[in-house]
Design an enzyme around this catalytic site. Sequence first.
Site, PDB file in Angstrom:
ATOM      1  N   GLY A 208       0.821  -1.222   0.000  1.00 23.25           N
ATOM      2  CA  GLY A 208       0.000   0.000   0.000  1.00 23.25           C
ATOM      3  C   GLY A 208       0.841   1.252   0.000  1.00 23.25           C
ATOM      4  O   GLY A 208       2.036   1.212  -0.263  1.00 23.25           O
ATOM      5  N   ASN A 209       0.214   2.366   0.276  1.00 25.76           N
ATOM      6  CA  ASN A 209       0.939   3.640   0.354  1.00 25.76           C
ATOM      7  C   ASN A 209       0.341   4.488   1.473  1.00 25.76           C
ATOM      8  O   ASN A 209      -0.638   4.109   2.105  1.00 25.76           O
ATOM      9  CB  ASN A 209       0.906   4.360  -0.996  1.00 25.76           C
ATOM     10  N   ARG A 210       0.932   5.662   1.690  1.00 26.71           N
ATOM     11  CA  ARG A 210       0.578   6.461   2.862  1.00 26.71           C
ATOM     12  C   ARG A 210      -0.621   7.383   2.669  1.00 26.71           C
ATOM     13  O   ARG A 210      -0.915   8.188   3.533  1.00 26.71           O
ATOM     14  CB  ARG A 210       1.756   7.346   3.254  1.00 26.71           C
ATOM     15  N   SER A 211      -1.288   7.307   1.544  1.00 21.82           N
ATOM     16  CA  SER A 211      -2.398   8.244   1.308  1.00 21.82           C
ATOM     17  C   SER A 211      -3.484   8.082   2.377  1.00 21.82           C
ATOM     18  O   SER A 211      -3.892   6.973   2.707  1.00 21.82           O
ATOM     19  CB  SER A 211      -3.001   7.975  -0.068  1.00 21.82           C
TER      20      SER A 211
END
Length: 409
Positions: A208-211
Amino acid sequence: MLKDKHIVLGVTGSIAAYKAAELASRLAQEGALVEVIMTRSAQEFVAPLTFQTLTQRPVITEMFQLLSEMNIAHVALAQRADLVLIAPATANTIAKLAHGLADDMLSATVLATRAPVLIAPAMETNMYENPVTQANLASLVARGMMVVEPEVGHLASGRHGKGRMADPAVILAMAKQALGRDGDLAGRRVVVTAGGTQEPLDPVRFVGNRSSGKMGYALALAALERGAQVTLISAPTRLSPPPGAKMEFVTTAAEMRDAVMGSIAGADALIMAAAVADYRPAEVARQKIKKGPQGLTLRLRPNPDILMEVAEYRRSTGKPSVVVGFAAETEDLAANARAKLKAKGLDLIVANDVTSSDSGFDSDTNRALIMDRLGQTSELPLLAKSELAGQVLNHVVELFRNAGFFTSK
Ligand code: C5P
């Protein structure tokens, strides 16, 4: 947006009347001039003095008695109202409004106003679900009134069911939308994407990512408050859906692609604020991957670039008229944004440097530059994401105008 707006708050005889006090307080705190009208039965639940204290204005409890005190005609409130909000609205009041009765100050005001009317029903489940109540509500909606649906939950009767008045925060959000219904995005259908996609690796893990989704949610809310119909396609976030948005929840980039392609045919604008994973694990293990001393090498496969597909769709259909992309960068902000704008056939790109702590992922503020197709760039100062959302939408409205979209405005 509530500053100096005349809001008539009608309070009717439901136990939820006590929650209307919080609503009155929040409206007043945001600068609205709140004029409370209470029906006789509402006064059995809450004293008028409560509302008078919270709003710093006289409360109207009788059709004739207080009017001379306030020195106004009986339709003056209706005429100066920017919004009439009835919370809680009982089955009885809803029935009266549906049939055009005007036997008390509240129903007379509703009959006499041209302002938007927003109704928050609160009643026992059987009363709410009774076909006559449903028919009355449907006839009010057909005549342009807005209804904030009650929630399912514990009721004063001791039962559990639908009929609890919506949360004051939700009613407040809907009140702002009612006030903005003729705004500069009125009638426009806007699709917004938000959050960071999650690409599964096995049943318990993902890439995933930090959004955080905050920017996309702020855009959806701001568009709703300017009159747009909004579909919010959301990857996982910890945020509450903006009241009034049509929500589509997705997890992976592939699901987001399907949701976007499925919704843009009817859209006037697409705003891709989501952080879509560029890669996904090539294989998804059916069982949890075991740990071991040999380590683990992941093979990733590219995801479809949604905006690229949208650009292709647009070349053949001309829809949506406006497409906005985002660029989260850690270096060469302007150059990267310009390249992306071109490659993805965007009208507008909003680029931010995500290396600083006050800008980008999970922050409540953003420092961004907005670049358009003609290469015009505006560098914005540090703004709350809600303010940046407003700036982005100003550009969207401008793009609609340039496209000759607003033929009637
Ligand atoms: O190329 P990059 O991923 O940095 O571009 C960011 C923009 O493209 C964002 O608006 C994002 O929502 C969109 N995007 C996309 N499909 C992808 C990856 C990003 O539409 N697979």
